[in-house]
Design an enzyme around this catalytic site. Structure first.
Site: not given
Ligand code: NDP
Length: 457
Positions: A42, A47, A50, A98, A182, A186, A318, A443, A448
């Site tokens: 994070c 986080c 980012k 930290y 995500y 992002e 997180t 408003h 709202e």
């Molecule tokens: P996610 O699991 O959210 O997304 C992974 C993506 O990669 C999906 O779209 C998936 O497709 C695709 N994918 C997986 N395997 C393959 C493959 N072999 N070939 C092609 N595409 C593939 O993971 P992230 O890494 O984006 O994020 C991990 C986690 O971190 C999130 O779930 C979230 O909980 C956390 N996070 C939170 C954030 C926030 O709070 N703002 C910011 C960043 C991360 P498909 O959908 O088709 O399976």
């Protein structure tokens, strides 16, 4: 038997640090090992950096918006190097904070890679010197988080992940972002916002699987308007190759097309950090996805060893890891068995546009409740009237018709996350639609809209 520590934590990320710093002041001897930098995903490569890059990525858009308000200004330039240096400075500050918090709370820290020798013995290999020593502990907490995964394909070694994206020496002129989660949306928003020619490639038709279908649809429509971003939905990457002559990266696609770019960032999911030497050769059981298997109180299949955060692959956020860590401290060191309630956890995607959600999607609500009402609204936020910015916002409420309880809330558009945090309290408390109706709006705001939607769709 006397152990060196009452608690030894492996991993200095959000979950591990939280558990250690709250256990120390209770009078227990606490140690913590982190092999890389204090703060974990994070703070160091997730986080926090980012969000800083996301703020930066709104600059060009914000300046363009001001023209409609009478300003005559132009951006003279943007320096990725300046941004990254400023970001790194702030991350250094947080890392020190930290470390100081742990020290102040009586936690002994080790910059070392840890492995488990037995259920009560941890071997620590010093990150700098390579020297190894062992320590013993009554309770051990695994908080080792996760790491990005890259699918196996020819040339996959040329792909970077979010880890490296934070340290690129320059903003790529062209970049491919692969994935639809995500991190992918992002970073696609960040690169495009900062002016890189950006290609988002995703194997599905709409990013953000698991989010409400209307949210996904609206989000994709808005994303499609983002300057410098080209969407390639329903597409997969088959190989990467980099030219020795000019360094250009060729990204070959299953459709037969290819893209020539400077960088390709894969955001294709994350996997829990559970190497065999941390799992006592199978005594600590894993789930099918390689996460540490735990009970409702975070206890692993080895009774004195617990786990929190991404290494358990429940909800990879997180604030969830922080709550799980507090539940662990109460359960193990305050004699109050506590398990975290993972329902109605609000979350946000800091893309452009931003998304924030709390509670159920419409599909989940339909599967779990006999009758639901859905309220939704799409509108042009007031700020965009004078600016001429075409971006719109979307809001959706899902209500159980029997109890009138709000089951889910979804927002797409600027400041969604800031708005959602307050509403999430109401949802966690079990607010009813009637409570929303009885709430007087502020408003003129976007928020709202959430208390003025009267007719179900
Ligand atoms: P996610 O699991 O959210 O997304 C992974 C993506 O990669 C999906 O779209 C998936 O497709 C695709 N994918 C997986 N395997 C393959 C493959 N072999 N070939 C092609 N595409 C593939 O993971 P992230 O890494 O984006 O994020 C991990 C986690 O971190 C999130 O779930 C979230 O909980 C956390 N996070 C939170 C954030 C926030 O709070 N703002 C910011 C960043 C991360 P498909 O959908 O088709 O399976």
């Amino acid at each position: 038997m006397a152990y060196d520590y009452d608690l030894f934590v492996i991993g200095g990320g959000s979950g591990g640090v939280r558990a250690a710093r709250f256990t120390g002041p209770l009078g227990f001897r606490v140690g913590l090992a982190e092999e890389y930098r204090m703060g974990g995903t994070c703070v160091i490569r997730g986080c926090v950096p980012k969000k800083l890059l996301s703020y930066a990525a709104h600059g060009f858009e914000d300046v363009a918006d001001l023209a409609g308000y009478g300003y005559d200004i132009a951006v003279k330039g943007f320096s990725w190097e300046t941004l990254i240096a400023a970001k790194d400075k702030d991350i250094d500050r947080l890392e020190k904070a930290y470390q100081n918090t742990l020290t102040k709370n009586g936690v002994e820290t080790f910059k070392a890679r840890a492995r488990l020798v037995d259920a009560h013995t941890v071997a620590l290999r010093d990150t700098d010197t390579g020297e190894e020593r062992t320590v013993t502990a009554d309770k051990i907490l695994l908080a080792t988080g996760g790491r990005p995964t890259v699918p196996d394909m020819p040339g996959s070694e040329h792909a970077i992940t979010s880890n490296e994206a934070f340290h690129l020496p320059s903003l790529p002129k062209q970049v491919v972002v692969y994935g639809g989660g995500y991190i992918a949306v992002e970073f696609a928003s960040i690169f495009a916002g900062l002016g890189a020619e950006t290609h988002l490639i995703y194997r599905g038709q709409q990013p953000l699987r698991g989010f409400d279908e209307d949210v996904r649809h609206f989000f994709l429509e808005q994303l499609d308007h983002l300057k410098n971003l080209t969407l390639h939905m329903g597409e997969t990457i088959t190989s990467l190759s980099r030219s020795d002559a000019d360094g250009v990266l060729t990204v070959a696609l299953a459709s037969g097309a290819s893209l020539q770019v400077e960088q390709a960032m894969f955001a294709t999911g994350r996997t829990p950090n559970t190497p065999a030497d941390l799992c006592l050769d199978g005594q600590i059981e894993l789930t099918g996805k390689g996460a540490v298997k735990i009970d409702a109180f975070g206890q692993t299949t080895v009774p004195n060893i617990y786990a929190v955060g991404d290494v358990t692959d429940r909800v990879q956020l997180t604030p969830v890891a922080l709550h799980e860590a507090m539940a662990f401290v109460k359960t193990v060191f305050q004699d109050t068995p506590t398990s975290m309630d993972h329902s109605n956890v609000a979350t946000a995607v800091f893309a452009n546009p931003e998304i924030a959600v709390c509670g159920l999607t419409e599909a989940e609500a339909r599967a779990q409740y006999a009758d639901i009402d859905v309220y939704q609204s799409s509108f042009r936020p007031m700020k965009n009237t004078l600016s001429g910015n075409p971006a719109r916002s979307f809001m959706k409420l899902i209500v159980d018709r029997d109890s009138d309880r709000v089951l889910g809330m979804h927002m797409v558009g600027r400041d969604s996350a800031e708005m959602m945090q307050g509403f999430a309290v109401a949802i966690k408390m079990g607010a009813k639609k009637a409570d929303f109706d009885a709430t007087v709006g502020i408003h003129p705001t976007s928020a709202e809209e959430m208390v003025t939607m009267r007719k179900p769709v």
